[in-house]
Design a protein around this motif. Sequence first.
Motif, PDB file in Angstrom:
ATOM      1  N   CYS A 194     -76.054 -19.815  46.639  1.00 16.14           N
ATOM      2  CA  CYS A 194     -75.271 -20.132  45.436  1.00 16.14           C
ATOM      3  C   CYS A 194     -75.771 -19.429  44.175  1.00 16.14           C
ATOM      4  N   MET A 195     -76.874 -18.692  44.253  1.00 19.16           N
ATOM      5  CA  MET A 195     -77.448 -18.095  43.051  1.00 19.16           C
ATOM      6  C   MET A 195     -76.467 -17.231  42.258  1.00 19.16           C
ATOM      7  N   PRO A 196     -75.605 -16.417  42.887  1.00 22.69           N
ATOM      8  CA  PRO A 196     -74.705 -15.580  42.080  1.00 22.69           C
ATOM      9  C   PRO A 196     -73.787 -16.366  41.149  1.00 22.69           C
ATOM     10  N   MET A 197     -73.610 -17.650  41.429  1.00 25.19           N
ATOM     11  CA  MET A 197     -72.730 -18.456  40.590  1.00 25.19           C
ATOM     12  C   MET A 197     -73.356 -18.785  39.244  1.00 25.19           C
ATOM     13  N   ILE A 214     -80.148 -16.116  37.182  1.00 21.92           N
ATOM     14  CA  ILE A 214     -81.280 -16.485  36.341  1.00 21.92           C
ATOM     15  C   ILE A 214     -81.054 -15.757  35.030  1.00 21.92           C
ATOM     16  N   GLY A 215     -80.474 -16.434  34.074  1.00 20.47           N
ATOM     17  CA  GLY A 215     -80.024 -15.765  32.866  1.00 20.47           C
ATOM     18  C   GLY A 215     -78.604 -15.250  33.050  1.00 20.47           C
ATOM     19  N   ALA A 216     -78.070 -14.628  32.034  1.00 22.52           N
ATOM     20  CA  ALA A 216     -76.669 -14.194  32.053  1.00 22.52           C
ATOM     21  C   ALA A 216     -76.474 -12.969  32.948  1.00 22.52           C
ATOM     22  N   ALA A 217     -75.371 -12.966  33.657  1.00 20.22           N
ATOM     23  CA  ALA A 217     -74.878 -11.789  34.386  1.00 20.22           C
ATOM     24  C   ALA A 217     -75.899 -11.190  35.355  1.00 20.22           C
ATOM     25  N   MET A 218     -76.590 -12.038  36.107  1.00 21.98           N
ATOM     26  CA  MET A 218     -77.593 -11.500  37.017  1.00 21.98           C
ATOM     27  C   MET A 218     -76.953 -10.565  38.038  1.00 21.98           C
ATOM     28  N   TYR A 219     -75.850 -10.977  38.624  1.00 22.04           N
ATOM     29  CA  TYR A 219     -75.078 -10.131  39.535  1.00 22.04           C
ATOM     30  C   TYR A 219     -73.658  -9.978  39.000  1.00 22.04           C
ATOM     31  N   GLY A 220     -73.530  -9.803  37.705  1.00 28.44           N
ATOM     32  CA  GLY A 220     -72.218  -9.819  37.082  1.00 28.44           C
ATOM     33  C   GLY A 220     -71.831 -11.250  36.770  1.00 28.44           C
ATOM     34  N   ARG A 221     -71.065 -11.427  35.753  1.00 26.95           N
ATOM     35  CA  ARG A 221     -70.714 -12.781  35.316  1.00 26.95           C
ATOM     36  C   ARG A 221     -69.824 -13.489  36.335  1.00 26.95           C
ATOM     37  N   ALA A 222     -70.058 -14.796  36.475  1.00 28.84           N
ATOM     38  CA  ALA A 222     -69.277 -15.614  37.401  1.00 28.84           C
ATOM     39  C   ALA A 222     -68.285 -16.466  36.621  1.00 28.84           C
ATOM     40  N   ASP A 223     -67.149 -16.715  37.244  1.00 30.01           N
ATOM     41  CA  ASP A 223     -66.142 -17.600  36.667  1.00 30.01           C
ATOM     42  C   ASP A 223     -66.340 -19.003  37.240  1.00 30.01           C
ATOM     43  N   HIS A 224     -66.455 -19.985  36.359  1.00 30.46           N
ATOM     44  CA  HIS A 224     -66.760 -21.350  36.811  1.00 30.46           C
ATOM     45  C   HIS A 224     -65.713 -21.865  37.792  1.00 30.46           C
ATOM     46  N   ARG A 225     -64.454 -21.676  37.489  1.00 30.79           N
ATOM     47  CA  ARG A 225     -63.390 -22.182  38.373  1.00 30.79           C
ATOM     48  C   ARG A 225     -63.417 -21.485  39.727  1.00 30.79           C
ATOM     49  N   GLU A 226     -63.636 -20.174  39.716  1.00 32.79           N
ATOM     50  CA  GLU A 226     -63.674 -19.441  40.977  1.00 32.79           C
ATOM     51  C   GLU A 226     -64.906 -19.827  41.786  1.00 32.79           C
TER      52      GLU A 226
END
Length: 329
Positions: free
Chosen positions: A18-21, A24-36
């Motif tokens: 679940c880490m990409p969601m 650790i800090g902003a945009a670790m693997y690109g920003r995630a959308d909360h709803r998605e």
Amino acid sequence: MIYRKLGGLQVSALGLGCMPMAGIGAAMYGRADHRESLATLERAIELGVTFFDTAEVYGPFADEELLGQAIKGRRDRLVIATKFGFRIEDGAIRGVDSSPENVRRACEGSLKRLGIDTIDLYYQHRVDPNVPIEETIGAMSRLVEEGKVRYLGLSEAGADTIRRADATHPIAALQSEYSLWERGVEEEILPLCQDLGIGFVPYSPLGRGFLTGLISQRSDLAEGDYRLNDPRYSEENFAKNLGIVDVVEQMAVAHRVSPAQIALAWLLAQGDDIVPIPGSKRRATLEDSMAAVNVALSAADLDALDAAAPPGSTAGQRYGEMGMSMVRL
């Protein structure tokens, strides 16, 4: 979905990292959308995924809260793993901390954020060189006695630490990086886990996205993406590492599947006690990854992949200097 044993736990053969969601800090693997992200968690449950991996430090805290929201009312069917091991102050990591006091503080916080009474698998996220592992595991075992934790795990621990920890209290699982382009565990760590009956959970099983074939150049990564600082993604090493991807892509075409599914199928073929946790923050990548359980690689396929990516062949270390100082302790 198919299922495997991980220590005393029965889990889906592929879990969800679940880490990409939250990262650790902003945009670790690109920003995630909360709803998605929520939709991805819900879709995972629909697909039969029962093993979900998170950590206090992801966000920090936000990832556990998100997972807690998604599993509300569905707890009985799922295996929830989370991790402790850092000192977090003002929303930032301030070093490792596996003192008994921090073990308990972190556990209480994780239980609250996840909205559950018991953590199924509780990992020490990184070994704290300032606290004897026996002391940390002792504190974790008291949480088991109190019913707050079911099973104990370690992450990125070295062989001696694993032995000492398991002698203090049975260790159900070790989580470490393992993939076609990171095979360092095969020499000592993986055989030790198999000898001790410790399940193995590979994180970054797709080489932080490199093995998917979707990243053909550094400019494909968004500004601020963590991987721009990954030594294996550097200008110097990027092109050298594409050779591994070429072989994976060719095999994917032959099997009419995605490169990600080939990379995951290779890991699943390394042992029935191995449960990879590919990370995802979107339903499309989740669905693609989970289909890997249906991919059967022949002995010739496995030999070809082994030849294309032998241990030690990847250009660049898997972390920078600070990250490397925290693994295999």
